[in-house]
Design a protein around this motif. Structure first.
Motif, PDB file in Angstrom:
ATOM      1  N   UNK A 102       0.840  -1.200   0.000  1.00 19.01           N
ATOM      2  CA  UNK A 102       0.000   0.000   0.000  1.00 19.01           C
ATOM      3  C   UNK A 102       0.866   1.237   0.000  1.00 19.01           C
ATOM      4  N   UNK A 103       0.528   2.133  -0.872  1.00 21.24           N
ATOM      5  CA  UNK A 103       1.351   3.319  -1.089  1.00 21.24           C
ATOM      6  C   UNK A 103       0.696   4.565  -0.493  1.00 21.24           C
ATOM      7  N   UNK A 104       1.537   5.458  -0.015  1.00 24.89           N
ATOM      8  CA  UNK A 104       1.037   6.796   0.303  1.00 24.89           C
ATOM      9  C   UNK A 104       2.049   7.797  -0.220  1.00 24.89           C
ATOM     10  N   UNK A 105       1.595   8.700  -1.045  1.00 26.88           N
ATOM     11  CA  UNK A 105       2.474   9.715  -1.658  1.00 26.88           C
ATOM     12  C   UNK A 105       3.705   9.075  -2.302  1.00 26.88           C
ATOM     13  N   UNK A 106       3.486   7.988  -2.994  1.00 25.67           N
ATOM     14  CA  UNK A 106       4.582   7.366  -3.743  1.00 25.67           C
ATOM     15  C   UNK A 106       5.501   6.477  -2.921  1.00 25.67           C
ATOM     16  N   UNK A 155       5.905   3.253  -0.102  1.00 20.66           N
ATOM     17  CA  UNK A 155       5.185   2.122   0.495  1.00 20.66           C
ATOM     18  C   UNK A 155       5.002   2.331   1.992  1.00 20.66           C
ATOM     19  N   UNK A 156       3.817   2.067   2.481  1.00 21.66           N
ATOM     20  CA  UNK A 156       3.581   2.174   3.925  1.00 21.66           C
ATOM     21  C   UNK A 156       4.208   0.973   4.616  1.00 21.66           C
ATOM     22  N   UNK A 157       4.628   1.176   5.860  1.00 24.58           N
ATOM     23  CA  UNK A 157       5.324   0.122   6.600  1.00 24.58           C
ATOM     24  C   UNK A 157       4.506  -1.171   6.714  1.00 24.58           C
ATOM     25  N   UNK A 158       3.179  -1.029   6.749  1.00 26.30           N
ATOM     26  CA  UNK A 158       2.330  -2.217   6.894  1.00 26.30           C
ATOM     27  C   UNK A 158       2.524  -3.172   5.708  1.00 26.30           C
ATOM     28  N   UNK A 159       2.971  -2.649   4.572  1.00 28.98           N
ATOM     29  CA  UNK A 159       3.237  -3.519   3.412  1.00 28.98           C
ATOM     30  C   UNK A 159       4.354  -4.506   3.756  1.00 28.98           C
ATOM     31  N   UNK A 160       5.351  -4.027   4.481  1.00 26.91           N
ATOM     32  CA  UNK A 160       6.486  -4.890   4.842  1.00 26.91           C
ATOM     33  C   UNK A 160       6.080  -5.846   5.983  1.00 26.91           C
ATOM     34  N   UNK A 161       5.218  -5.346   6.856  1.00 25.35           N
ATOM     35  CA  UNK A 161       4.700  -6.227   7.920  1.00 25.35           C
ATOM     36  C   UNK A 161       3.887  -7.372   7.303  1.00 25.35           C
ATOM     37  N   UNK A 162       3.198  -7.056   6.198  1.00 24.40           N
ATOM     38  CA  UNK A 162       2.392  -8.087   5.527  1.00 24.40           C
ATOM     39  C   UNK A 162       3.302  -9.171   4.924  1.00 24.40           C
ATOM     40  N   UNK A 163       4.496  -8.774   4.486  1.00 25.42           N
ATOM     41  CA  UNK A 163       5.444  -9.779   3.967  1.00 25.42           C
ATOM     42  C   UNK A 163       5.872 -10.707   5.109  1.00 25.42           C
ATOM     43  N   UNK A 182      -0.138   1.453  -9.270  1.00 21.81           N
ATOM     44  CA  UNK A 182      -0.031   2.894  -9.445  1.00 21.81           C
ATOM     45  C   UNK A 182      -0.077   3.268 -10.911  1.00 21.81           C
ATOM     46  N   UNK A 183       0.184   4.562 -11.175  1.00 20.82           N
ATOM     47  CA  UNK A 183       0.067   5.018 -12.569  1.00 20.82           C
ATOM     48  C   UNK A 183       1.430   5.245 -13.201  1.00 20.82           C
ATOM     49  N   UNK A 239       9.601   0.784  -5.854  1.00 20.44           N
ATOM     50  CA  UNK A 239       8.763   0.288  -4.757  1.00 20.44           C
ATOM     51  C   UNK A 239       8.664  -1.241  -4.795  1.00 20.44           C
ATOM     52  N   UNK A 240       8.565  -1.785  -6.016  1.00 17.46           N
ATOM     53  CA  UNK A 240       8.483  -3.248  -6.139  1.00 17.46           C
ATOM     54  C   UNK A 240       9.784  -3.884  -5.628  1.00 17.46           C
TER      55      UNK A 240
END
Ligand code: FAD
Length: 322
Positions: free
Chosen positions: A10-14, A16-24, A42-43, A49-50
């Motif tokens: 999950x991204x915020x202002x380009x 990745x939010x930390x919760x993305x890494x917690x999800x890993x 994203x666009x 980020x990937x």
């Protein structure tokens, strides 16, 4: 469990939010043998980020690109994710239990005809099977759930399952893919955020929270000062929001944000059950209240009985000297 788990970043202002890494990290707890595939949306070119998903433990990553993914919409994001889910046929999907996660995951689960365990705070193992622990009754009890059939689809509460340490020497395939999205019925033109100061409340490791005892908007000033010296964020009880001492975006509790910081300092908050629902899982709770009978002391690890306007300046002074 089979071989592949998708982790939706999950991204915020380009960023990745930390919760993305917690999800890993959560995906690895579900099955440490599974291939973990990070997904970002994203666009624009989201290669950086990937790649970051790989540094935090994903084996490979997919970046889904379309101009309609610039801003989050449940319709656009679910279309893009359904395409990657159909292609990858994962055994598991993990996402943060954030505003977007809460909005998106039930929609995808219903499209897949599968179940969803939401707001997971801990994952244990029972032999081969992951056991998911989640709070119920506003945090007064916990239930343990196992999945017996279908995709293991879960959302995790931010700040509960620690992310792995980033390792920039890790490598893995990154696929940037233009994804097709049909016309959206709802188009978001722009998001105008309220100006917020400092650290994001839902991801802060320290929160200084004020209640009606703070007595005015000006009374919040020492709380902002204390939060600043601790590198934390400011939250509030609904009592303080209702009294117009602060914005409702700061409200913590049953009808506000649910937070789990390392340190929660409740200042001039009585400890109503609806407030506790949003913060009682914090790792260390400190309460400052002039009433020794205040309910907040029943959940606090440390309590200071005193006038907040005397106690907070002393705390700031002491902390600055450390
Ligand atoms: P109070 O209960 O008035 O407590 C103020 C405290 O400050 C007292 O304990 C007092 O001793 C102390 N104090 C006063 N002066 C000082 C001083 N100088 N120094 C130190 N201490 C001092 N509430 C939430 O917070 N979040 C929610 O999400 C939420 N959702 C709700 C949903 C529903 C359906 C309902 C019915 C209520 C909800 N509430 C929620 C409201 C909740 O019931 C309480 O009314 C609210 O939490 C009280 O806020 P408070 O603790 O700031 O105020």
């Amino acid at each position: 469990m089979s071989d592949k788990i998708l982790v939706i970043g999950e991204m915020r202002d380009g960023t990745l939010r930390n919760v993305s890494f917690e999800a890993i990290a959560a995906a690895k707890k579900i099955d440490d043998q599974a291939e973990i595939v990070g997904v970002v949306l994203g666009d624009e070119d989201l290669e950086a980020q990937a790649t970051e998903m790989i540094y935090y433990g994903a084996d490979r990553a997919v970046a889904l690109k379309n101009e309609k993914l610039k801003l989050y919409t449940p319709e656009g994001y679910s279309q893009a994710l359904m395409r990657v889910i159909e292609k990858e046929a994962p055994a598991g999907i993990v996402m943060g239990h954030t505003a977007a996660g809460k909005d998106l995951t039930p929609k995808i689960a219903s499209k897949l005809g599968t179940g969803l365990i939401s707001d997971v705070t801990e994952i244990e193992s029972d032999g081969d099977q992951p056991v998911f622990i989640r709070p119920i009754y506003s945090g007064k009890a916990f239930e343990k759930k196992v999945i017996t059939d279908g995709i293991t689809f879960v959302t995790i509460r931010p700040n509960n399952i620690a992310a792995l340490k980033a390792d920039s020497s890790r490598t893995g395939d990154v696929l940037v893919e233009d994804v097709e999205i049909t016309d959206l019925r709802t188009v978001i033109k722009d998001v105008i955020r309220k100006a917020s100061e400092g650290v994001d409340l839902s991801e802060a490791s320290v929160i200084v929270s004020g209640g009606r005892g703070v007595k005015s908007a000006d009374g919040f000033k020492p709380l902002y000062e204390l939060a600043e010296v601790l590198g934390g964020a400011v939250g509030a009880s609904r009592g303080a929001c209702d009294a117009d001492y602060c914005d409702y975006s700061l409200q913590i509790g049953q009808t506000g944000k649910v937070v789990t910081p390392d340190l929660y300092i409740a200042v001039g908050i009585s400890g109503a059950i609806q407030h506790l629902a949003g913060m009682s899982n914090s790792k260390v709770i400190v309460a400052i209240n002039k009433d020794p009978e205040a309910n907040i002391f029943n959940v606090a690890d440390y309590g200071i009985v005193g006038d907040l306007f005397e106690v907070i300046p002393l705390l700031i002074e002491e902390i600055k000297e450390i």
